[in-house]
Design a protein around this motif. Structure first.
Motif, mmCIF file in Angstrom:
data_model
loop_
_atom_site.group_PDB
_atom_site.id
_atom_site.type_symbol
_atom_site.label_atom_id
_atom_site.label_comp_id
_atom_site.label_asym_id
_atom_site.label_seq_id
_atom_site.Cartn_x
_atom_site.Cartn_y
_atom_site.Cartn_z
ATOM 1 N N ASP A 89 40.850 48.504 51.010
ATOM 2 C CA ASP A 89 41.800 47.416 51.240
ATOM 3 C C ASP A 89 42.573 47.189 49.951
ATOM 4 O OD1 ASP A 89 43.148 45.432 52.570
ATOM 5 O OD2 ASP A 89 41.436 44.095 52.818
ATOM 6 N N ASP A 90 43.619 46.367 50.021
ATOM 7 C CA ASP A 90 44.214 45.824 48.803
ATOM 8 C C ASP A 90 44.083 44.310 48.874
ATOM 9 O OD1 ASP A 90 46.119 45.617 50.825
ATOM 10 O OD2 ASP A 90 47.815 45.904 49.481
ATOM 11 N N LEU A 91 43.966 43.672 47.721
ATOM 12 C CA LEU A 91 43.540 42.267 47.693
ATOM 13 C C LEU A 91 44.073 41.537 46.464
ATOM 14 C CD1 LEU A 91 41.197 42.525 45.349
ATOM 15 C CD2 LEU A 91 39.843 43.402 47.250
ATOM 16 N N LEU A 92 43.871 40.235 46.472
ATOM 17 C CA LEU A 92 44.187 39.400 45.313
ATOM 18 C C LEU A 92 42.888 38.815 44.767
ATOM 19 C CD1 LEU A 92 47.318 37.351 46.519
ATOM 20 C CD2 LEU A 92 47.283 39.397 45.080
ATOM 21 N N VAL A 93 42.775 38.757 43.433
ATOM 22 C CA VAL A 93 41.641 38.122 42.773
ATOM 23 C C VAL A 93 42.154 36.905 42.003
ATOM 24 C CG1 VAL A 93 39.739 38.376 41.146
ATOM 25 C CG2 VAL A 93 40.467 40.342 42.519
ATOM 26 N N TYR A 94 41.627 35.730 42.321
ATOM 27 C CA TYR A 94 41.960 34.493 41.621
ATOM 28 C C TYR A 94 40.811 34.145 40.674
ATOM 29 C CZ TYR A 94 45.779 33.519 44.902
ATOM 30 O OH TYR A 94 46.941 33.585 45.633
ATOM 31 N N HIS A 95 41.117 33.945 39.408
ATOM 32 C CA HIS A 95 40.094 33.536 38.436
ATOM 33 C C HIS A 95 40.121 32.017 38.335
ATOM 34 C CE1 HIS A 95 38.189 34.051 34.178
ATOM 35 N NE2 HIS A 95 37.346 33.565 35.063
ATOM 36 N N ARG A 96 39.104 31.364 38.927
ATOM 37 C CA ARG A 96 39.071 29.894 38.957
ATOM 38 C C ARG A 96 38.351 29.311 37.751
ATOM 39 N NH1 ARG A 96 37.453 29.316 45.292
ATOM 40 N NH2 ARG A 96 35.600 30.338 44.489
ATOM 41 N N TYR A 131 54.856 33.389 37.710
ATOM 42 C CA TYR A 131 54.535 34.337 38.778
ATOM 43 C C TYR A 131 53.109 34.863 38.596
ATOM 44 C CZ TYR A 131 55.485 38.197 42.065
ATOM 45 O OH TYR A 131 55.470 39.069 43.128
ATOM 46 N N TYR A 132 52.377 34.928 39.695
ATOM 47 C CA TYR A 132 50.985 35.366 39.705
ATOM 48 C C TYR A 132 50.088 34.459 38.868
ATOM 49 C CZ TYR A 132 50.656 39.217 42.925
ATOM 50 O OH TYR A 132 50.595 39.935 44.091
ATOM 51 N N LEU A 159 32.084 39.052 37.120
ATOM 52 C CA LEU A 159 33.122 39.854 36.470
ATOM 53 C C LEU A 159 32.774 41.344 36.498
ATOM 54 C CD1 LEU A 159 35.631 40.373 34.822
ATOM 55 C CD2 LEU A 159 34.373 39.684 32.751
ATOM 56 N N ALA A 160 31.549 41.669 36.131
ATOM 57 C CA ALA A 160 31.159 43.087 36.115
ATOM 58 C C ALA A 160 31.231 43.688 37.511
ATOM 59 C CB ALA A 160 29.742 43.216 35.558
ATOM 60 N N PHE A 161 30.811 42.918 38.523
ATOM 61 C CA PHE A 161 30.871 43.395 39.905
ATOM 62 C C PHE A 161 32.305 43.654 40.342
ATOM 63 C CE2 PHE A 161 31.689 41.772 44.251
ATOM 64 C CZ PHE A 161 31.229 42.873 44.961
ATOM 65 N N LEU A 162 33.178 42.672 40.128
ATOM 66 C CA LEU A 162 34.563 42.830 40.572
ATOM 67 C C LEU A 162 35.256 43.964 39.820
ATOM 68 C CD1 LEU A 162 35.634 39.094 40.951
ATOM 69 C CD2 LEU A 162 35.421 40.783 42.784
ATOM 70 N N ASN A 163 34.954 44.093 38.537
ATOM 71 C CA ASN A 163 35.620 45.144 37.773
ATOM 72 C C ASN A 163 35.162 46.535 38.213
ATOM 73 O OD1 ASN A 163 37.735 44.990 36.035
ATOM 74 N ND2 ASN A 163 36.505 45.232 34.179
ATOM 75 N N ARG A 164 33.947 46.627 38.721
ATOM 76 C CA ARG A 164 33.464 47.895 39.277
ATOM 77 C C ARG A 164 34.035 48.128 40.672
ATOM 78 N NH1 ARG A 164 31.770 52.872 37.805
ATOM 79 N NH2 ARG A 164 30.735 53.838 39.567
ATOM 80 N N LEU A 165 34.293 47.013 41.387
ATOM 81 C CA LEU A 165 34.714 47.091 42.797
ATOM 82 C C LEU A 165 36.161 47.530 42.958
ATOM 83 C CD1 LEU A 165 33.750 46.270 45.764
ATOM 84 C CD2 LEU A 165 34.976 44.122 45.320
ATOM 85 N N ASP A 201 42.133 45.872 36.316
ATOM 86 C CA ASP A 201 41.217 45.371 35.283
ATOM 87 C C ASP A 201 41.047 43.857 35.392
ATOM 88 O OD1 ASP A 201 39.660 44.919 33.110
ATOM 89 O OD2 ASP A 201 40.925 45.996 31.685
ATOM 90 N N VAL A 202 39.951 43.431 36.014
ATOM 91 C CA VAL A 202 39.688 42.007 36.212
ATOM 92 C C VAL A 202 39.397 41.304 34.889
ATOM 93 C CG1 VAL A 202 38.246 40.354 37.479
ATOM 94 C CG2 VAL A 202 38.819 42.547 38.523
ATOM 95 N N SER A 203 38.957 42.055 33.883
ATOM 96 C CA SER A 203 38.628 41.437 32.586
ATOM 97 C C SER A 203 39.872 40.863 31.903
ATOM 98 C CB SER A 203 37.952 42.450 31.663
ATOM 99 O OG SER A 203 38.872 43.416 31.190
ATOM 100 N N LYS A 204 41.051 41.259 32.346
ATOM 101 C CA LYS A 204 42.283 40.732 31.753
ATOM 102 C C LYS A 204 42.639 39.354 32.305
ATOM 103 C CE LYS A 204 42.981 44.521 29.380
ATOM 104 N NZ LYS A 204 42.756 44.510 27.905
ATOM 105 N N LEU A 205 41.943 38.919 33.354
ATOM 106 C CA LEU A 205 42.242 37.616 33.951
ATOM 107 C C LEU A 205 41.749 36.472 33.077
ATOM 108 C CD1 LEU A 205 41.386 38.089 37.748
ATOM 109 C CD2 LEU A 205 43.644 37.800 36.721
ATOM 110 N N TYR A 206 42.315 35.318 33.283
ATOM 111 C CA TYR A 206 41.855 34.064 32.686
ATOM 112 C C TYR A 206 42.047 32.977 33.741
ATOM 113 C CZ TYR A 206 46.903 34.166 31.759
ATOM 114 O OH TYR A 206 48.256 34.318 31.882
ATOM 115 N N PRO A 207 41.378 31.839 33.605
ATOM 116 C CA PRO A 207 41.504 30.796 34.626
ATOM 117 C C PRO A 207 42.966 30.428 34.897
ATOM 118 C CG PRO A 207 39.684 30.285 33.191
ATOM 119 C CD PRO A 207 40.378 31.477 32.576
#
Length: 367
Positions: free
Chosen positions: A98-105, A171-172, A65-71, A75-81
């Motif tokens: 780049d632009d990308l999608l982050v999936y919280h598994r 959605y999302y 989480l800390a890595f992705l939020n810095r990358l 705000d990746v911290s707002k994600l949930y599974p």
């Protein structure tokens, strides 16, 4: 010249008369019958796209989480599974990697989906940025195939092949389930502006899944759709394409993606200082979207002129909107010029650019 890469559906495309082209080093179908027909099918019924050339990366570990939020800027911290996040990933100078999608598994477990043309570059960048974080980065691009079913009939078609409750999938968001007996990550996402789903699954299962979807979709008007329709659909929706509206020297602020840049998130992110400075700079550049009122397509790279005929910008993307019946596109201009008269010259004929806040057409994506 190196050999073009192929997705697991290459033989499927050839068997269905796909017109194959080189796209970022991949042999991909640009169309099957007609880009306009495929585009309209997605807006009115449904279209099936092979997007298996996209890259997938596992990011896991206590520091994920800390890595992705810095990358990334969002705000990746707002994600949930079960939740998906769209975000740019920037260099220190604010230009987009780049632009990308982050999936919280799950806890310490994420899937990052990146653009096909940037896989090697993104992986190198992510691994460089991971220094100091307790995180494992694994390239899974060869393991996954990805099929997108997009359009107002997508849920009906997909629901006939799965016991997953698609009606409650927002959605999302995503869930795991079987589709036609194939284990999938079923994601309510897409790149067309329509409601629809993206199905991540084992590469070996792709041909059987595609055939099952086409059979189930035939009574509902499902058509195969290629890269040509994918591009005209995303431009009608006002979505950026890396290499056009986003680039290594073009930031999310310039691209109009300020909503994805979270300056206040804890710990900051790579590029935050440069992006903050750019946001407060009145002389910054800005991506604008336009229509011309004419059917002649304005090609990427064309000069954008001001009222005095001076070159002040360039066209980033251009196509014919099948629904509007006129040329649409995007351009990069000084922010201060965005409310002035802008035009392009096509073979000696001047066309005024009528600026539009996208989407260009009414979209029906799920909430």
């Amino acid at each position: 010249m190196s050999e073009l890469q192929r997705t697991p559906l290459h033989a499927f495309h050839v068997a269905h008369a796909g017109r194959m082209v080189d796209f970022a080093g991949w042999d991909m179908p640009v169309q099957y019958k007609s880009i306009i027909e495929e585009h309209k099918a997605v807006r009115t019924t449904a279209g099936l796209f092979d997007v298996s050339h996209m890259g997938e990366v596992d990011v896991s570990g206590p520091g994920a989480l800390a890595f992705l939020n810095r990358l990334v800027t969002n705000d990746v911290s707002k994600l949930y599974p079960g939740r998906v996040l769209y975000s740019p990933m920037c260099q220190p100078d604010g230009g987009a990697v780049d632009d990308l999608l982050v999936y919280h598994r799950g806890e310490e477990d994420y899937l990052v989906v990146i653009n096909a043309s940037n896989i090697a570059k993104d992986l190198a960048w992510m691994r460089q940025q991971a220094e100091g974080f307790d995180v494992t980065i694994t390239d899974r691009s060869d393991d996954y195939a990805l099929i997108a079913v997009q359009g107002p009939r997508a849920e009906t078609i997909l629901q006939s092949l799965t016991g997953a409750k698609l009606g409650i999938l927002r959605y999302y968001h995503f869930l795991e389930g079987t589709v036609a007996g194939v284990q999938c990550v079923i994601s309510r996402t897409g790149y067309t502006g329509e409601d629809g789903f993206e199905l991540y699954h084992a590469a070996a299962d792709a041909p059987a899944l595609a055939e099952a979807l086409m059979t189930a979709g035939e009574p509902h008007g499902l058509q195969l759709a290629g890269l040509g329709a994918r591009d005209s659909l995303r431009l009608e929706a006002g979505y950026p394409l890396y290499g056009h509206e986003l680039e290594h020297d073009l930031s999310p602020i310039a691209a109009g993606l300020g909503w994805t840049v979270k300056f206040k998130k804890e710990g900051g992110f790579t590029g935050d200082e440069a992006l903050a400075a750019e946001k407060s700079d009145p002389s910054r550049r800005r991506v604008v979207f336009f229509r011309t009122g004419d059917r002649r397509i304005v090609r990427a790279g064309a000069d954008v002129l001001n009222a005095a005929g001076e070159v002040i910008g360039r066209v980033l993307s251009g196509t014919l909107s099948p629904l509007l019946g006129e040329a649409i596109g995007s351009a990069l201009v000084p922010a201060t010029a965005a409310d002035q008269e802008l035009s392009v010259d096509i073979r000696g004929t001047k066309f005024t650019l009528h600026l539009v806040k996208p989407p260009f057409v009414e979209l029906k994506k799920s909430s």
